[in-house]
Design a protein around this motif. Structure first.
Motif, PDB file in Angstrom:
ATOM      1  N   ASN A  51      63.473  10.501  20.171  1.00 43.15           N
ATOM      2  CA  ASN A  51      62.967   9.143  19.981  1.00 43.15           C
ATOM      3  C   ASN A  51      62.009   9.051  18.804  1.00 43.15           C
ATOM      4  O   ASN A  51      62.270   8.363  17.829  1.00 43.15           O
ATOM      5  CB  ASN A  51      62.280   8.658  21.260  1.00 43.15           C
ATOM      6  CG  ASN A  51      63.284   8.198  22.307  1.00 43.15           C
ATOM      7  OD1 ASN A  51      64.369   7.740  21.957  1.00 43.15           O
ATOM      8  ND2 ASN A  51      62.941   8.338  23.572  1.00 43.15           N
ATOM      9  N   ALA A  52      60.869   9.711  18.911  1.00 41.65           N
ATOM     10  CA  ALA A  52      59.862   9.681  17.850  1.00 41.65           C
ATOM     11  C   ALA A  52      59.303  11.093  17.681  1.00 41.65           C
ATOM     12  O   ALA A  52      58.179  11.373  18.092  1.00 41.65           O
ATOM     13  CB  ALA A  52      58.753   8.691  18.194  1.00 41.65           C
ATOM     14  N   PRO A  53      60.058  11.998  17.081  1.00 39.52           N
ATOM     15  CA  PRO A  53      59.687  13.416  17.066  1.00 39.52           C
ATOM     16  C   PRO A  53      58.397  13.706  16.310  1.00 39.52           C
ATOM     17  O   PRO A  53      58.225  13.297  15.155  1.00 39.52           O
ATOM     18  CB  PRO A  53      60.888  14.083  16.384  1.00 39.52           C
ATOM     19  CG  PRO A  53      61.524  12.987  15.588  1.00 39.52           C
ATOM     20  CD  PRO A  53      61.315  11.736  16.369  1.00 39.52           C
ATOM     21  N   LEU A  54      57.496  14.434  16.965  1.00 39.49           N
ATOM     22  CA  LEU A  54      56.253  14.848  16.316  1.00 39.49           C
ATOM     23  C   LEU A  54      56.538  15.757  15.136  1.00 39.49           C
ATOM     24  O   LEU A  54      55.806  15.736  14.140  1.00 39.49           O
ATOM     25  CB  LEU A  54      55.362  15.594  17.317  1.00 39.49           C
ATOM     26  CG  LEU A  54      54.793  14.813  18.495  1.00 39.49           C
ATOM     27  CD1 LEU A  54      53.834  15.708  19.279  1.00 39.49           C
ATOM     28  CD2 LEU A  54      54.069  13.564  18.039  1.00 39.49           C
ATOM     29  N   VAL A  55      57.579  16.584  15.247  1.00 38.09           N
ATOM     30  CA  VAL A  55      57.824  17.593  14.214  1.00 38.09           C
ATOM     31  C   VAL A  55      58.086  16.972  12.851  1.00 38.09           C
ATOM     32  O   VAL A  55      57.738  17.540  11.821  1.00 38.09           O
ATOM     33  CB  VAL A  55      58.982  18.532  14.611  1.00 38.09           C
ATOM     34  CG1 VAL A  55      58.572  19.435  15.767  1.00 38.09           C
ATOM     35  CG2 VAL A  55      60.247  17.744  14.958  1.00 38.09           C
ATOM     36  N   VAL A  56      58.693  15.788  12.818  1.00 37.56           N
ATOM     37  CA  VAL A  56      58.925  15.097  11.544  1.00 37.56           C
ATOM     38  C   VAL A  56      57.600  14.654  10.940  1.00 37.56           C
ATOM     39  O   VAL A  56      57.369  14.776   9.727  1.00 37.56           O
ATOM     40  CB  VAL A  56      59.870  13.899  11.755  1.00 37.56           C
ATOM     41  CG1 VAL A  56      59.935  13.024  10.500  1.00 37.56           C
ATOM     42  CG2 VAL A  56      61.264  14.375  12.133  1.00 37.56           C
ATOM     43  N   VAL A  81      53.772  25.861  27.546  1.00 35.84           N
ATOM     44  CA  VAL A  81      55.127  25.316  27.354  1.00 35.84           C
ATOM     45  C   VAL A  81      55.041  24.308  26.217  1.00 35.84           C
ATOM     46  O   VAL A  81      54.241  23.364  26.273  1.00 35.84           O
ATOM     47  CB  VAL A  81      55.653  24.647  28.636  1.00 35.84           C
ATOM     48  CG1 VAL A  81      57.013  24.017  28.381  1.00 35.84           C
ATOM     49  CG2 VAL A  81      55.730  25.661  29.767  1.00 35.84           C
ATOM     50  N   LEU A  82      55.855  24.500  25.189  1.00 38.72           N
ATOM     51  CA  LEU A  82      55.738  23.681  23.985  1.00 38.72           C
ATOM     52  C   LEU A  82      56.935  22.777  23.793  1.00 38.72           C
ATOM     53  O   LEU A  82      58.074  23.222  23.778  1.00 38.72           O
ATOM     54  CB  LEU A  82      55.598  24.582  22.751  1.00 38.72           C
ATOM     55  CG  LEU A  82      54.277  25.345  22.594  1.00 38.72           C
ATOM     56  CD1 LEU A  82      54.342  26.235  21.372  1.00 38.72           C
ATOM     57  CD2 LEU A  82      53.115  24.365  22.463  1.00 38.72           C
ATOM     58  N   ASP A  83      56.678  21.506  23.683  1.00 38.12           N
ATOM     59  CA  ASP A  83      57.630  20.527  23.157  1.00 38.12           C
ATOM     60  C   ASP A  83      56.802  19.336  22.691  1.00 38.12           C
ATOM     61  O   ASP A  83      55.572  19.322  22.804  1.00 38.12           O
ATOM     62  CB  ASP A  83      58.721  20.153  24.158  1.00 38.12           C
ATOM     63  CG  ASP A  83      58.193  19.433  25.398  1.00 38.12           C
ATOM     64  OD1 ASP A  83      57.035  18.979  25.403  1.00 38.12           O
ATOM     65  OD2 ASP A  83      58.956  19.318  26.373  1.00 38.12           O
ATOM     66  N   GLY A  84      57.472  18.315  22.168  1.00 38.82           N
ATOM     67  CA  GLY A  84      56.745  17.191  21.604  1.00 38.82           C
ATOM     68  C   GLY A  84      55.889  16.449  22.606  1.00 38.82           C
ATOM     69  O   GLY A  84      54.763  16.021  22.293  1.00 38.82           O
TER      70      GLY A  84
END
Length: 390
Positions: free
Chosen positions: A294-299, A12-15
């Motif tokens: 809040n603090a997205p890893l993707v950015v 399961v993938l999310d930040g």
């Protein structure tokens, strides 16, 4: 042993899941004894086999309309409970305030060890999407605040998250511990990745590649992106979206309604981190107007590949952005967002310069973050022992 607890974990993938995975990986690499406690998910056996640390999973069921998320049922998992009961923790770190967070709290209380809790998400927005009753939502928010109040230390991934936590009613202390990223490569390697992936995606030399990575849910402001792109759809760009979520079908419908079918490609979930890395490298501009994150890893991951982000000035996530230096900001206005994309499509020199700065200023490695985390864990353990006379 350090127990890392979260309600989801790869596949399961999310930040947050990727955050916990990187905590486990790098803490282990640095000689720490780590275990992950999380619900079962389909294909999770492959993740368990590949991991260099133990992962303990308990029974779960799918959450309706929230694929791929699952609702954990630890207390109907006798084999898991027997294993869990034998674990000896020095510290537990809860990355969610729900079922698995409650397990972390129970372990901390039973064994007399400290609990760290990280506030990752804007939970109220999730609740409001699924629960139409405001009083019930208010009660749910109060419940998670009681959870954070029970922690020995509460962490947030960047300072701009604190107002959200205060708005929810939390009055205790907070500590900022940043997220990292696991994407990094020399500039010449990134350029090779870029050219290879652009060719694979069928981009023409004159086309600018725009990218979004994240859950395909309306809370991420995906409708805002599509409405902005509809206003400039005669320009030479292609927009690619990576991820999945409850809104995928409706997003496809909206793309068609806006006449963007020839401009937008949904790539689905990408589990291969190397492939995602190459896609980030291929992109010219990362579109992320979310007010939800809040603090997205993707950015940070895009920044590591020299791809700058276009965000909203009033968003919590935009705290790391210095306008026109390491990223771009606009007001929360569709036309303003469209105009800025249009300008940047014609100024690749600006994209390149700002992308280089983003790589140098935003992309902190997980390895570096874990050095800080280990020191903080030690301080928390020492303070706990002094406080409790151990």
């Amino acid at each position: 042993m350090i127990g890392l607890y979260n309600d989801n974990f790869p596949p399961v993938l999310d930040g947050v899941a990727l955050t916990v995975q990187n905590y486990a990986y790098w803490l282990t690499k640095k000689g720490q004894d780590v275990s992950v406690i999380t619900p079962y998910a389909p294909k999770s056996k492959e993740v368990i086999k590949a991991a260099e640390y133990p992962i303990y999973r308990y029974s779960s069921v799918p959450i309706p309309f929230r694929h791929p998320y699952r609702y954990g049922l630890p207390y109907i998992s006798p084999s898991f409970l027997r294993q869990w009961d034998k674990m000896e923790f020095e510290l537990v770190h809860a990355h969610c305030p729900f079922i698995t967070g409650d397990l972390a709290y129970a372990a901390a209380q039973k064994q007399g060890v400290p609990m760290v809790a990280t506030f990752h998400s804007k939970y109220r927005q999730d609740f409001e999407h699924n629960v139409p009753n405001k009083k019930v939502v208010d009660w749910m928010v109060k419940t998670i605040i009681r959870f954070f109040e029970s922690a020995d230390e509460v962490w947030i991934p960047q300072a701009a998250v604190e107002p959200t936590l205060r708005e929810y009613g939390y009055k205790g202390n907070v500590t900022v511990v940043e997220n990292g990223n696991d994407f990094c490569s020399p500039v010449d390697v990134i350029e090779a990745m870029r050219q290879e992936m652009r060719a694979e995606l069928g981009l023409l030399p004159e086309e600018t590649m725009l990218l979004f990575v994240g859950q395909h849910i309306w809370e991420k402001n995906i409708g805002f992106i599509l409405e902005a792109l509809e206003r400039i759809k005669d320009k030479p760009f292609q927009f690619f979206m990576v991820g999945t979520g409850y809104a995928v079908h409706d997003i496809r419908v909206k793309i068609k309604q806006l006449g963007l079918s020839h401009k937008v490609t949904l790539l689905g979930n990408i589990h291969d981190r190397e492939r995602l890395k190459r896609i980030d490298a291929a992109a010219d501009l990362f579109l992320f107007p979310s007010l939800y994150d809040n603090a997205p890893l993707v950015v940070r991951e895009a920044a590591a590949m020299h791809t700058p982000a276009l965000m909203l000035a009033e968003s919590t996530a935009a705290e790391v952005i210095k306008p026109d230096i390491n990223g771009f900001l606009t007001p929360n206005d569709v036309q303003a967002y469209a105009d800025r994309i249009s300008y940047l499509l014609e100024h690749h020199d600006v994209l390149s310069s700002v992308g280089n700065n983003a790589s140098n200023t935003i992309a902190r490695s997980w390895e570096n973050v874990m050095d800080e985390v280990i020191l903080r864990y030690r301080d928390i353990q020492q303070s706990y022992k002094l406080k409790h006379g151990k």
